[in-house]
Write a protein that holds these residues in place. Structure first.
Motif, mmCIF file in Angstrom:
data_model
loop_
_atom_site.group_PDB
_atom_site.id
_atom_site.type_symbol
_atom_site.label_atom_id
_atom_site.label_comp_id
_atom_site.label_asym_id
_atom_site.label_seq_id
_atom_site.Cartn_x
_atom_site.Cartn_y
_atom_site.Cartn_z
ATOM 1 N N SER A 202 -31.100 47.688 -27.141
ATOM 2 C CA SER A 202 -29.952 47.029 -27.772
ATOM 3 C C SER A 202 -28.757 47.952 -27.958
ATOM 4 C CB SER A 202 -30.357 46.460 -29.134
ATOM 5 O OG SER A 202 -30.530 47.507 -30.084
ATOM 6 N N GLY A 203 -29.003 49.255 -28.012
ATOM 7 C CA GLY A 203 -27.931 50.202 -28.280
ATOM 8 C C GLY A 203 -27.723 50.473 -29.760
ATOM 9 N N LEU A 204 -28.538 49.878 -30.616
ATOM 10 C CA LEU A 204 -28.415 50.059 -32.065
ATOM 11 C C LEU A 204 -28.506 51.527 -32.460
ATOM 12 C CD1 LEU A 204 -28.379 48.961 -35.016
ATOM 13 C CD2 LEU A 204 -30.859 48.787 -34.836
ATOM 14 N N LEU A 205 -29.454 52.250 -31.879
ATOM 15 C CA LEU A 205 -29.669 53.644 -32.263
ATOM 16 C C LEU A 205 -28.475 54.522 -31.897
ATOM 17 C CD1 LEU A 205 -33.434 53.961 -31.244
ATOM 18 C CD2 LEU A 205 -32.463 53.378 -33.480
ATOM 19 N N GLN A 206 -27.733 54.130 -30.871
ATOM 20 C CA GLN A 206 -26.539 54.881 -30.494
ATOM 21 C C GLN A 206 -25.336 54.447 -31.342
ATOM 22 O OE1 GLN A 206 -28.499 53.276 -28.061
ATOM 23 N NE2 GLN A 206 -29.584 55.185 -27.653
ATOM 24 N N ASP A 207 -25.230 53.153 -31.632
ATOM 25 C CA ASP A 207 -24.081 52.629 -32.376
ATOM 26 C C ASP A 207 -24.110 52.990 -33.857
ATOM 27 O OD1 ASP A 207 -23.317 51.525 -29.995
ATOM 28 O OD2 ASP A 207 -23.441 49.438 -30.653
ATOM 29 N N ILE A 208 -25.297 53.084 -34.437
ATOM 30 C CA ILE A 208 -25.417 53.389 -35.870
ATOM 31 C C ILE A 208 -26.314 54.612 -36.026
ATOM 32 C CG2 ILE A 208 -26.059 52.512 -38.145
ATOM 33 C CD1 ILE A 208 -25.562 49.694 -37.066
ATOM 34 N N PRO A 209 -25.711 55.808 -36.040
ATOM 35 C CA PRO A 209 -26.506 57.026 -36.186
ATOM 36 C C PRO A 209 -27.226 57.040 -37.535
ATOM 37 C CG PRO A 209 -24.187 57.521 -35.717
ATOM 38 C CD PRO A 209 -24.296 56.053 -35.932
ATOM 39 N N GLY A 210 -28.330 57.698 -37.567
ATOM 40 C CA GLY A 210 -29.071 57.820 -38.819
ATOM 41 C C GLY A 210 -30.253 56.876 -38.921
ATOM 42 N N ILE A 211 -30.355 55.920 -38.019
ATOM 43 C CA ILE A 211 -31.523 55.035 -38.040
ATOM 44 C C ILE A 211 -32.664 55.782 -37.365
ATOM 45 C CG2 ILE A 211 -32.545 52.913 -37.162
ATOM 46 C CD1 ILE A 211 -29.832 51.611 -37.427
ATOM 47 N N ASP A 212 -33.779 55.854 -38.061
ATOM 48 C CA ASP A 212 -34.972 56.518 -37.539
ATOM 49 C C ASP A 212 -36.100 55.501 -37.593
ATOM 50 O OD1 ASP A 212 -37.202 58.031 -36.963
ATOM 51 O OD2 ASP A 212 -36.743 59.620 -38.400
ATOM 52 N N LEU A 213 -36.580 55.082 -36.438
ATOM 53 C CA LEU A 213 -37.621 54.057 -36.403
ATOM 54 C C LEU A 213 -38.933 54.530 -37.007
ATOM 55 C CD1 LEU A 213 -36.951 52.345 -32.965
ATOM 56 C CD2 LEU A 213 -36.275 51.591 -35.254
ATOM 57 N N ALA A 214 -39.079 55.834 -37.209
ATOM 58 C CA ALA A 214 -40.275 56.349 -37.878
ATOM 59 C C ALA A 214 -40.168 56.124 -39.392
ATOM 60 C CB ALA A 214 -40.461 57.821 -37.581
ATOM 61 N N ILE A 215 -38.942 55.910 -39.886
ATOM 62 C CA ILE A 215 -38.719 55.738 -41.326
ATOM 63 C C ILE A 215 -38.324 54.301 -41.668
ATOM 64 C CG2 ILE A 215 -37.258 56.442 -43.271
ATOM 65 C CD1 ILE A 215 -37.005 59.178 -41.862
ATOM 66 N N ASN A 216 -37.333 53.760 -40.927
ATOM 67 C CA ASN A 216 -36.844 52.412 -41.210
ATOM 68 C C ASN A 216 -37.906 51.376 -40.852
ATOM 69 O OD1 ASN A 216 -34.340 54.127 -40.581
ATOM 70 N ND2 ASN A 216 -33.485 52.339 -41.582
ATOM 71 N N MET A 217 -38.106 50.428 -41.750
ATOM 72 C CA MET A 217 -39.039 49.336 -41.479
ATOM 73 C C MET A 217 -38.370 48.341 -40.532
ATOM 74 S SD MET A 217 -41.656 50.137 -43.320
ATOM 75 C CE MET A 217 -42.650 48.677 -43.405
ATOM 76 N N VAL A 218 -39.170 47.626 -39.766
ATOM 77 C CA VAL A 218 -38.661 46.597 -38.867
ATOM 78 C C VAL A 218 -39.438 45.314 -39.099
ATOM 79 C CG1 VAL A 218 -37.895 48.228 -37.096
ATOM 80 C CG2 VAL A 218 -40.201 47.279 -36.980
ATOM 81 N N GLY A 219 -38.853 44.209 -38.672
ATOM 82 C CA GLY A 219 -39.536 42.935 -38.825
ATOM 83 C C GLY A 219 -38.971 41.904 -37.867
ATOM 84 N N ILE A 220 -39.588 40.741 -37.909
ATOM 85 C CA ILE A 220 -39.144 39.588 -37.131
ATOM 86 C C ILE A 220 -38.956 38.443 -38.107
ATOM 87 C CG2 ILE A 220 -39.742 37.938 -35.322
ATOM 88 C CD1 ILE A 220 -41.442 40.144 -34.030
ATOM 89 N N HIS A 221 -37.750 37.909 -38.156
ATOM 90 C CA HIS A 221 -37.424 36.789 -39.045
ATOM 91 C C HIS A 221 -37.876 37.051 -40.481
ATOM 92 C CE1 HIS A 221 -36.006 34.328 -35.755
ATOM 93 N NE2 HIS A 221 -37.118 34.560 -35.096
ATOM 94 N N GLY A 222 -37.616 38.253 -40.999
ATOM 95 C CA GLY A 222 -37.891 38.561 -42.401
ATOM 96 C C GLY A 222 -39.313 38.979 -42.720
#
Length: 98
Positions: free
Chosen positions: A38-58
């Motif tokens: 998606s390019g999210l990691l390049q557009d918004i620095p500081g997001i770390d998928l090892a730390i930030n939680m992710v989900g689908i539809h909440g």
């Protein structure tokens, strides 16, 4: 024959802005792969998928979750305060009931 593909969205909300990108990805794509494409990691620095939680539809999901058509992948911000602790502070600041 072309590889089957699905439509998904990747989003992330910040206090002053938001990121939302629609993607066409191959069937079998995982949450992590979609976020990276998606390019999210390049557009918004500081997001770390090892730390930030992710989900689908909440609903929180692991990074290796395989996406289905029309899923909305959400990358969550870390909590600023523990909700339980914030509730305790609010309760302790209220006057006692008589």
């Amino acid at each position: 024959m072309a590889e089957p593909s699905i439509e998904v969205e990747v989003c992330h909300a910040l206090p002053a802005s938001s990121f939302l990108r629609a993607l066409t990805v191959p069937a079998g794509t995982t949450i992590q792969q979609a976020v990276e494409r998606s390019g999210l990691l390049q557009d918004i620095p500081g997001i770390d998928l090892a730390i930030n939680m992710v989900g689908i539809h909440g609903k929180k999901k692991p990074l290796d979750t395989v996406l289905r058509a029309h899923d909305r992948v959400e990358v969550y911000r870390p909590l600023q305060a523990d909700p339980k602790e914030a509730r305790r502070r609010r309760a302790s600041s209220k006057p006692a009931k008589a």
